[in-house]
Design a protein around this motif. Structure first.
Motif, PDB file in Angstrom:
ATOM      1  N   ALA A  71       0.831  -1.207   0.000  1.00 27.90           N
ATOM      2  CA  ALA A  71       0.000   0.000   0.000  1.00 27.90           C
ATOM      3  C   ALA A  71       0.865   1.255   0.000  1.00 27.90           C
ATOM      4  CB  ALA A  71      -0.924  -0.017   1.212  1.00 27.90           C
ATOM      5  N   LEU A  72       1.984   1.217   0.716  1.00 27.20           N
ATOM      6  CA  LEU A  72       2.900   2.358   0.723  1.00 27.20           C
ATOM      7  C   LEU A  72       3.513   2.565  -0.661  1.00 27.20           C
ATOM      8  CD1 LEU A  72       4.579   4.563   2.034  1.00 27.20           C
ATOM      9  CD2 LEU A  72       6.133   2.808   2.919  1.00 27.20           C
TER      10      LEU A  72
ATOM     11  N   LYS B 203      -5.936   7.307  -1.228  1.00 27.05           N
ATOM     12  CA  LYS B 203      -6.374   7.409   0.154  1.00 27.05           C
ATOM     13  C   LYS B 203      -6.757   6.029   0.689  1.00 27.05           C
ATOM     14  CE  LYS B 203      -6.043  11.914   0.272  1.00 27.05           C
ATOM     15  NZ  LYS B 203      -5.033  12.595   1.122  1.00 27.05           N
ATOM     16  N   TYR B 204      -7.065   6.016   1.990  1.00 28.21           N
ATOM     17  CA  TYR B 204      -7.427   4.757   2.633  1.00 28.21           C
ATOM     18  C   TYR B 204      -8.655   4.118   1.989  1.00 28.21           C
ATOM     19  CZ  TYR B 204      -9.949   1.778   5.882  1.00 28.21           C
ATOM     20  OH  TYR B 204     -10.663   0.745   6.425  1.00 28.21           O
ATOM     21  N   GLY B 205      -9.661   4.910   1.675  1.00 26.76           N
ATOM     22  CA  GLY B 205     -10.893   4.355   1.110  1.00 26.76           C
ATOM     23  C   GLY B 205     -10.660   3.579  -0.161  1.00 26.76           C
TER      24      GLY B 205
ATOM     25  N   PHE C 213       0.724   8.743   7.184  1.00 24.66           N
ATOM     26  CA  PHE C 213       0.730   9.840   6.222  1.00 24.66           C
ATOM     27  C   PHE C 213       0.086  11.090   6.820  1.00 24.66           C
ATOM     28  CE2 PHE C 213       1.898   6.836   2.953  1.00 24.66           C
ATOM     29  CZ  PHE C 213       2.616   7.632   2.057  1.00 24.66           C
ATOM     30  N   GLY C 214      -0.948  10.908   7.639  1.00 26.84           N
ATOM     31  CA  GLY C 214      -1.551  12.059   8.306  1.00 26.84           C
ATOM     32  C   GLY C 214      -0.556  12.778   9.192  1.00 26.84           C
ATOM     33  N   ALA C 215       0.246  12.012   9.943  1.00 30.19           N
ATOM     34  CA  ALA C 215       1.271  12.607  10.788  1.00 30.19           C
ATOM     35  C   ALA C 215       2.359  13.276   9.948  1.00 30.19           C
ATOM     36  CB  ALA C 215       1.888  11.546  11.690  1.00 30.19           C
ATOM     37  N   PHE C 216       2.683  12.686   8.798  1.00 28.32           N
ATOM     38  CA  PHE C 216       3.691  13.262   7.905  1.00 28.32           C
ATOM     39  C   PHE C 216       3.241  14.635   7.405  1.00 28.32           C
ATOM     40  CE2 PHE C 216       4.636  13.788   3.314  1.00 28.32           C
ATOM     41  CZ  PHE C 216       5.978  14.112   3.406  1.00 28.32           C
ATOM     42  N   PHE C 217       2.010  14.740   6.911  1.00 30.07           N
ATOM     43  CA  PHE C 217       1.524  16.016   6.395  1.00 30.07           C
ATOM     44  C   PHE C 217       1.350  17.048   7.514  1.00 30.07           C
ATOM     45  CE2 PHE C 217      -0.100  13.203   2.906  1.00 30.07           C
ATOM     46  CZ  PHE C 217       0.687  13.757   1.900  1.00 30.07           C
TER      47      PHE C 217
ATOM     48  N   GLY D  35       9.777  13.466   7.974  1.00 27.00           N
ATOM     49  CA  GLY D  35       9.893  12.025   8.177  1.00 27.00           C
ATOM     50  C   GLY D  35       8.895  11.243   7.340  1.00 27.00           C
ATOM     51  N   TYR D  36       9.179  11.115   6.044  1.00 28.32           N
ATOM     52  CA  TYR D  36       8.267  10.422   5.133  1.00 28.32           C
ATOM     53  C   TYR D  36       8.113   8.961   5.557  1.00 28.32           C
ATOM     54  CZ  TYR D  36       6.045   9.208   0.702  1.00 28.32           C
ATOM     55  OH  TYR D  36       5.150   8.798  -0.264  1.00 28.32           O
TER      56      TYR D  36
END
Length: 406
Positions: free
Chosen positions: A33-34, A50-52, A88-92, A102-103
């Motif tokens: 997925a990544l 996205k997750y969906g 990804f939410g934490a990355f953005f 921190g990708y």
């Protein structure tokens, strides 16, 4: 209230192999997925993933690879994709705040150690054999795994996670509607000052010794790390001897972590049992343990001036070994369960202020703190242990906060 319970699993050899395969396949799903998100980011013509969208592909993935992906719980695979979404939410968020972003990175099988089942009964079942005297948890694709339940579980089980730590397996239950276990009031209030010489000092002058768990195995750990470093890079994670050396280092770190956690729980429990209100400094341990910024030499290009990094490294190591952040988190959780009050206060100048509660004058100066252990006021000459002074000032500030709240 919410509470987490962690129990040791005792799987059979077949179940242990199945648990390892479950981690491996969820790790593969996470990395796949990544990779899809990375490819979408690199191609401007593609929209972001996205997750969906990735969750909608699970049905096809499971049908295409029934041996590796189709055998596991659909909900647990969704939880793995949500884990990537959270990364990804934490990355953005870090990009927006101007921090080091921190990708999200690919996970090696040795660094992917948890699978979560979002709902009890969906791919998993806690206490799956109620007719049996032995507690078991049923995991889809694994079976009924025996659990070493060392204490009763209260409340309603919401989520179940399976975690690997070294060669041990644990089940972690997140429960809600857990009744609070309020302790009888004692009428006592205390301030605590965290330190490295002593783990903590109370406002009544008591000291809790710093166990220095990392230092107790420092020589053995250094020897194990030197042995691990002797393996050339081309053979790392390829030979049996290298894997054994890596396990040795990890085992020592695990031993230190468990001892530290046990010490924190026991120390926090003692404070909670004896006091109604506990005040402590609002510490930013992440900021306190940052390495000092380099100082370029204006007279020599490419050269740098001394910045005290070596001395700071030793202090950072002592702070991290003490585990202040973990202890204060445990203290807050135990206080909530016991009906106690924990008050974090502003830490500025707590160890530089002459304490009025101990007969001091209230004078604030950097020079008051002579050494790590000694305080002597430059205005009135008051002398005391520096940590005791800090704890007394913390208690005074907590009292002011309580008065302001009232």
């Amino acid at each position: 209230m919410m509470r987490a319970y962690k129990f040791l699993l005792r799987p059979t050899r077949r179940q242990q192999a199945a648990l390892g395969e479950m981690l491996r396949d969820h790790c593969s799903l996470y990395n796949g997925a990544l990779q899809e998100r990375r490819d979408a980011y690199r191609h401007a013509s593609m929209t972001s993933v996205k997750y969906g969208q990735q969750s909608a592909q699970l049905k096809e993935i499971r049908a295409f690879d029934p041996e590796r992906q189709g055998r596991w719980s659909f909900s647990s695979q969704q939880a793995t994709l949500r884990r990537l979404e959270a990364a990804f939410g934490a990355f953005f968020r870090r990009v927006k705040d101007g921090q080091n972003p921190g990708y999200p990175r690919f996970k090696g099988i040795g660094r992917f150690d948890t699978v979560t089942f979002p709902k009890d009964g969906d791919g998993c079942r806690w206490d799956s054999t109620p007719h049996d005297t032995q507690t078991r948890v049923r995991l889809q694709g694994v079976g009924h795994v025996r659990v070493h339940r060392h204490r009763p579980v209260e409340g309603r089980v919401k989520t179940i996670s399976v975690k690997r730590e070294q060669n041990r397996w644990y089940v972690v239950l997140a429960c809600d509607n857990v009744p609070a276990e309020e302790l009888p009031p004692t009428g006592a209030i205390v301030g605590i000052d965290m330190g490295t010489t002593h783990f903590l000092t109370t406002s009544d002058g008591g000291h809790e010794a710093n166990p220095r768990f990392l230092g107790s195995v420092a020589e053995e750990l250094a020897q194990a790390q030197r042995h691990l470093a002797t393996f050339p890079k081309r053979t790392r994670q390829r030979t049996k001897r290298h894997r054994a050396a890596a396990r040795r280092v990890a085992k020592l770190h695990t031993k230190v972590r468990r001892k530290r956690l046990d010490f924190h729980h026991k120390t926090a429990s003692a404070l909670i049992a004896e006091n109604d209100v506990i005040a402590h400094e609002r510490l930013n341990t992440a900021g306190m343990t940052k390495s000092p910024a380099p100082k370029p030499d204006p007279d020599n290009d490419g050269a740098f001036l001394p910045n005290g990094a070596a001395a700071k490294a030793g202090l950072n190591k002592s702070i991290l070994d003490a585990g202040w952040g973990q202890f204060l988190g445990i203290l807050a959780n135990k206080a909530e369960s016991a009906g106690r009050l924990v008050i974090p206060v502003d830490p500025r100048n707590t160890s530089r202020t002459c304490p009025p509660s101990l007969g001091g004058c209230g004078h604030v100066a950097k020079e008051n703190r002579i050494t790590q252990a000694k305080f002597q006021c430059t205005a009135c000459g008051f002398t005391a242990n520096a940590d005791h002074v800090g704890a007394s000032n913390i208690l005074d500030r907590a009292g002011l906060a309580l008065c302001a709240a009232a």
